[in-house]
Design a protein around this motif. Structure first.
Motif, PDB file in Angstrom:
ATOM      1  N   SER A  83      -6.034  -4.111 -68.979  1.00 45.12           N
ATOM      2  CA  SER A  83      -7.031  -4.862 -68.214  1.00 45.12           C
ATOM      3  C   SER A  83      -6.936  -6.352 -68.525  1.00 45.12           C
ATOM      4  O   SER A  83      -7.044  -7.199 -67.630  1.00 45.12           O
ATOM      5  CB  SER A  83      -8.435  -4.344 -68.542  1.00 45.12           C
ATOM      6  N   THR A  84      -6.709  -6.686 -69.794  1.00 43.71           N
ATOM      7  CA  THR A  84      -6.592  -8.089 -70.188  1.00 43.71           C
ATOM      8  C   THR A  84      -5.349  -8.726 -69.562  1.00 43.71           C
ATOM      9  O   THR A  84      -5.392  -9.868 -69.103  1.00 43.71           O
ATOM     10  CB  THR A  84      -6.516  -8.204 -71.715  1.00 43.71           C
TER      11      THR A  84
ATOM     12  N   ARG B 253     -10.611  -5.214 -74.594  1.00 38.45           N
ATOM     13  CA  ARG B 253     -10.020  -4.489 -73.468  1.00 38.45           C
ATOM     14  C   ARG B 253     -11.024  -3.515 -72.862  1.00 38.45           C
ATOM     15  O   ARG B 253     -12.013  -3.149 -73.479  1.00 38.45           O
ATOM     16  CB  ARG B 253      -8.789  -3.710 -73.927  1.00 38.45           C
ATOM     17  N   HIS B 254     -10.689  -3.072 -71.645  1.00 38.56           N
ATOM     18  CA  HIS B 254     -11.499  -2.051 -70.982  1.00 38.56           C
ATOM     19  C   HIS B 254     -10.570  -1.042 -70.318  1.00 38.56           C
ATOM     20  O   HIS B 254      -9.624  -1.415 -69.625  1.00 38.56           O
ATOM     21  CB  HIS B 254     -12.409  -2.682 -69.922  1.00 38.56           C
ATOM     22  N   HIS B 255     -10.824   0.246 -70.568  1.00 42.42           N
ATOM     23  CA  HIS B 255     -10.056   1.293 -69.905  1.00 42.42           C
ATOM     24  C   HIS B 255     -10.997   2.128 -69.052  1.00 42.42           C
ATOM     25  O   HIS B 255     -12.074   2.534 -69.513  1.00 42.42           O
ATOM     26  CB  HIS B 255      -9.336   2.183 -70.921  1.00 42.42           C
ATOM     27  N   SER B 256     -10.591   2.393 -67.811  1.00 44.18           N
ATOM     28  CA  SER B 256     -11.462   3.056 -66.839  1.00 44.18           C
ATOM     29  C   SER B 256     -11.849   4.478 -67.235  1.00 44.18           C
ATOM     30  O   SER B 256     -12.865   5.002 -66.767  1.00 44.18           O
ATOM     31  CB  SER B 256     -10.793   3.070 -65.463  1.00 44.18           C
TER      32      SER B 256
ATOM     33  N   THR C 138      -3.794  -7.878 -66.766  1.00 48.69           N
ATOM     34  CA  THR C 138      -3.993  -8.039 -65.323  1.00 48.69           C
ATOM     35  C   THR C 138      -4.836  -9.267 -65.022  1.00 48.69           C
ATOM     36  O   THR C 138      -4.496 -10.083 -64.157  1.00 48.69           O
ATOM     37  CB  THR C 138      -4.691  -6.795 -64.737  1.00 48.69           C
ATOM     38  N   GLN C 139      -5.940  -9.424 -65.738  1.00 49.71           N
ATOM     39  CA  GLN C 139      -6.856 -10.527 -65.480  1.00 49.71           C
ATOM     40  C   GLN C 139      -6.259 -11.876 -65.859  1.00 49.71           C
ATOM     41  O   GLN C 139      -6.461 -12.880 -65.159  1.00 49.71           O
ATOM     42  CB  GLN C 139      -8.167 -10.298 -66.243  1.00 49.71           C
TER      43      GLN C 139
END
Length: 357
Positions: free
Chosen positions: A193-194, A150-153, A196-197
């Motif tokens: 993020s995962t 995952r990625h968090h802004s 959404t994509q």
């Protein structure tokens, strides 16, 4: 019963007839101690079963050898496989991996971070929660870390993930190529993020196949890593007036729930319903005639992630933004088949659908 006292540095010193301070320095590879004495101390320590006190050595200024791994759920096969591979790789470089489970709870995530900070972990691999606590973000400023999957802004741009959009695009495109138009998607929350994509990949494949309008009744988004979500989603999809002829999932746990409910209802796959899963656990290859699924590049991700973190914890290392996205792979097996468009609705658990072979 009296507890047996552990072997101490004093015991080693008494055996060799040297000072306790000399033993401590020898066990810490202090250059002031001769190689001959160091070897003698290490040999007696091994003979007596001496276990060093890392906390005490750290208080004396010795560097920590602890790296942290924080994941939402160790029952998820992706995270357990990643933990196993990371542990072995880090051990080869002299580090000990400490595993923490957050349950995707920001407060628990903060508590785990505080714990790792208290034991002076020198680096961290984290699968961030949906909305990390502000104190977690601040605490992470003091430790080298990378984001996994995952990625968090709000966090640094150090991330190792998979091409989530491509993976679901590939899985859904496989089903549209077989003639399916009513394809359901069971995935995680769009706040991730995962999530959404993966949802976007599903939508892209439908649009490219000529299905211009997505049917919202066929999309089931729910908690990340939830077995129950897979079960309940199938139940609600089968209750539709026009049920799906195929289903694609966006999480390992949701795949488990979906497959369990399929078995419980006696649904024939792929004769009544085509299914594409997520992840490729050993059991998926023999589920039914074999589950068509998206295999994830766990080994590649772990290797890249570990190498980057090891570089970051080295003295004088820079922490410039760095991101690696690895592709997944569609593993074709027996759970999908072409659709006979003349008979395209699955109703209840009967055999209302036939597919060509």
């Amino acid at each position: 019963m009296q507890r047996r006292r552990g072997v101490t540095a004093k015991d080693i010193a008494a055996r060799l007839g040297i000072a306790v301070s000399t033993v401590g320095r020898a066990l810490s590879d202090d250059p002031r101690i001769s190689a001959e004495t160091t070897l003698k101390v290490q040999a007696v320590a091994a003979e007596l079963g001496y276990v060093g006190n890392k906390a005490a050595r750290m208080m004396r200024g010795a560097p920590s050898s602890i790296l942290g791994l924080m994941v939402p759920d160790v029952r998820n096969s992706f995270y357990s496989a990643a933990a196993h591979a990371l542990s072995g790789k880090m051990r080869a470089f002299g580090y000990q991996l400490v595993l923490s489970e957050t349950g995707d709870d920001p407060q628990l995530e903060l508590e785990q971070l505080k714990g790792l900070s208290a034991i002076q972990a020198v680096g961290l691999i984290i699968v961030p929660s949906v909305d990390p606590h502000a104190d977690s973000v601040k605490l992470l400023e003091s430790i080298p870390y990378v984001q996994l999957l995952r990625h968090h802004s709000s966090l640094d741009q150090q991330r190792f993930g998979i091409d989530d959009r491509m993976i679901l695009d590939s899985a859904t495109s496989h089903l549209t190529a077989l003639g399916h138009h009513r394809i359901a998607y069971i995935g995680g929350p769009s706040e991730l993020s995962t999530g959404t994509q993966r949802l976007q990949g599903y939508r892209d494949a439908l649009e490219r196949s000529g299905i211009s309008e997505e049917d919202p009744d066929l999309v089931r988004l729910g908690p990340a890593g939830s077995h129950t979500h897979g079960v309940e989603s199938l139940r609600s999809l089968l209750a539709l007036a026009a049920p799906p002829t195929a289903i694609v999932t966006g999480s390992v746990q949701a795949t488990h729930g979906l497959l369990d409910e399929i078995l419980a209802r006696g649904i024939s796959v792929p004769e009544e319903l085509s299914v594409v899963g997520f992840g490729d656990e050993p059991g998926f290859s023999w589920w039914g005639g074999g589950l068509t699924t998206m295999a994830l590049p766990v080994d590649e991700m772990v290797s890249n992630c570990a190498t980057r973190l090891l570089d970051m914890v080295a003295p004088g290392a820079a922490a410039d933004p760095y991101e690696v996205v690895s592709p997944g792979r569609l593993q074709l097996r027996a759970s999908t088949a072409p659709l006979d468009v003349s008979e395209s609705n699955l109703r209840g658990t009967g055999s209302a659908v036939r597919r060509t072979t």
